[in-house]
Design an enzyme around this catalytic site. Sequence first.
Site, PDB file in Angstrom:
ATOM      1  N   HIS A 178      -0.806   3.541   9.320  1.00  0.00           N
ATOM      2  CA  HIS A 178      -1.853   4.024   8.431  1.00  0.00           C
ATOM      3  C   HIS A 178      -2.209   2.951   7.402  1.00  0.00           C
ATOM      4  O   HIS A 178      -1.412   2.029   7.139  1.00  0.00           O
ATOM      5  CB  HIS A 178      -1.414   5.309   7.746  1.00  0.00           C
ATOM      6  CG  HIS A 178      -1.343   6.473   8.678  1.00  0.00           C
ATOM      7  ND1 HIS A 178      -1.202   7.781   8.257  1.00  0.00           N
ATOM      8  CD2 HIS A 178      -1.402   6.536  10.037  1.00  0.00           C
ATOM      9  CE1 HIS A 178      -1.183   8.592   9.298  1.00  0.00           C
ATOM     10  NE2 HIS A 178      -1.290   7.863  10.388  1.00  0.00           N
ATOM     11  N   GLU A 187      -2.360   3.138   4.208  1.00  0.00           N
ATOM     12  CA  GLU A 187      -1.424   3.140   3.090  1.00  0.00           C
ATOM     13  C   GLU A 187      -0.127   2.419   3.460  1.00  0.00           C
ATOM     14  O   GLU A 187       0.435   1.674   2.657  1.00  0.00           O
ATOM     15  CB  GLU A 187      -1.110   4.585   2.668  1.00  0.00           C
ATOM     16  CG  GLU A 187      -2.335   5.399   2.255  1.00  0.00           C
ATOM     17  CD  GLU A 187      -2.931   6.189   3.399  1.00  0.00           C
ATOM     18  OE1 GLU A 187      -3.345   7.325   3.182  1.00  0.00           O
ATOM     19  OE2 GLU A 187      -2.968   5.658   4.544  1.00  0.00           O
ATOM     20  N   CYS A 232      -1.872  11.290   4.172  1.00  0.00           N
ATOM     21  CA  CYS A 232      -1.202  12.342   4.934  1.00  0.00           C
ATOM     22  C   CYS A 232       0.190  12.592   4.351  1.00  0.00           C
ATOM     23  O   CYS A 232       0.628  11.896   3.433  1.00  0.00           O
ATOM     24  CB  CYS A 232      -1.115  11.949   6.411  1.00  0.00           C
ATOM     25  SG  CYS A 232       0.022  10.579   6.724  1.00  0.00           S
ATOM     26  N   CYS A 268       2.647   9.557   4.695  1.00  0.00           N
ATOM     27  CA  CYS A 268       2.322   8.460   3.782  1.00  0.00           C
ATOM     28  C   CYS A 268       2.641   8.843   2.333  1.00  0.00           C
ATOM     29  O   CYS A 268       3.063   7.998   1.533  1.00  0.00           O
ATOM     30  CB  CYS A 268       0.850   8.078   3.897  1.00  0.00           C
ATOM     31  SG  CYS A 268       0.460   7.068   5.338  1.00  0.00           S
TER      32      CYS A 268
END
Length: 362
Positions: free
Chosen positions: A278, A280, A305, A308
């Site tokens: 992701h 992040e 999410c 994360c």
Amino acid sequence: MLIGICGAKCAGKSTVAQYLIEHHGFKKLHLKLSAPKSETHSDTFDSDSDLDLIISDASKKGLPLSRKLFPSYTFSTTTALLDFVTKHWRSRWVTTDVHDEAVLETLSRRPFFILISVDAPLTVRWQRYQRRSSEKQETENQDPISLEEFVSQSDQHLYDVSYGVLPLMSRAAIRLLNTSSDLAHLYATLGKLDLTNPDRLRPSWDSYFMALASLAAQRCNCMKRAVGCVLVDSKHHVISTGYNGTPRHLLNCGEGGCPRCNSGESSGAALSTCLCLHAEENALLEAGRERIRDGSILYCNTCPCLTCSIKIVQVGITEVVYSQGYSMDTETAEIFRNAGVKLRQFSPPANGLIHLEKMELY
């Protein structure tokens, strides 16, 4: 601030300008490029000397600097208008005389200028013309033109190769679609737009970093969603950026590198089989724990999410700012609330094409 307004015939350019004058203290500027100097009005300015005299005289007499002291400012060249506003840029100015791209290019040199376009469907503009012409008939005995003539004039105004305004309208930062027939509603929707928001001229830190996050998202190679993020410290220095996709040395997700994403799994399903990092995660890995200090903020174009969010908490990030929601927003918000991480959604002033009639007023 200088706001330029261009648009279609009978779309409402003057009405928008009048709103700014009445409700936000703007003063109208006129640009008469075709008029000989000898024919310009007595309040024509080629510099700001006349305004200085007005201000000086009012000051000596102890008069307040109200709008009534200021005449209507008319300029014979775009450069003269721009030089004048440059010396008085803290005041609020508006003009509907953005005639062509040469004028727009000159005005766009300054960071205090913003262009607004106003348009409306042809039938709406025709109805407005009919109302105006009926009023003029009563007072000035002017005969109205036919619908065919109106359409011809409108097309020429928009599409003429030499002076059509359509290329200008396409470059406007704010493009208003004005279908309103009620002045009060129009003014209310314009008020909701917050046209004088300083973010429109010089982006706030939120706007700046969210724009960087959105730019990073364009580098993503994930098939499912374009996500980008920026990690900054308490002094607004960028620590790292990230976007989502498969790890280095692996085939890009968009080229078939992640079977889960390419199989069309629904959002949030089969995440344990996903090979994509992701945005992040990439930003945190790039930064490293030692570079993340108290007060660090993570900007992401999509709300993080759940997986994360726990990593964001672990590295000690103080605040998370996002623009778009995600399917796990509630769970993520709960994690951040329990960990003392501030979460807020970014809401910039509206730009681009805006249909005024469809705006929510409350």
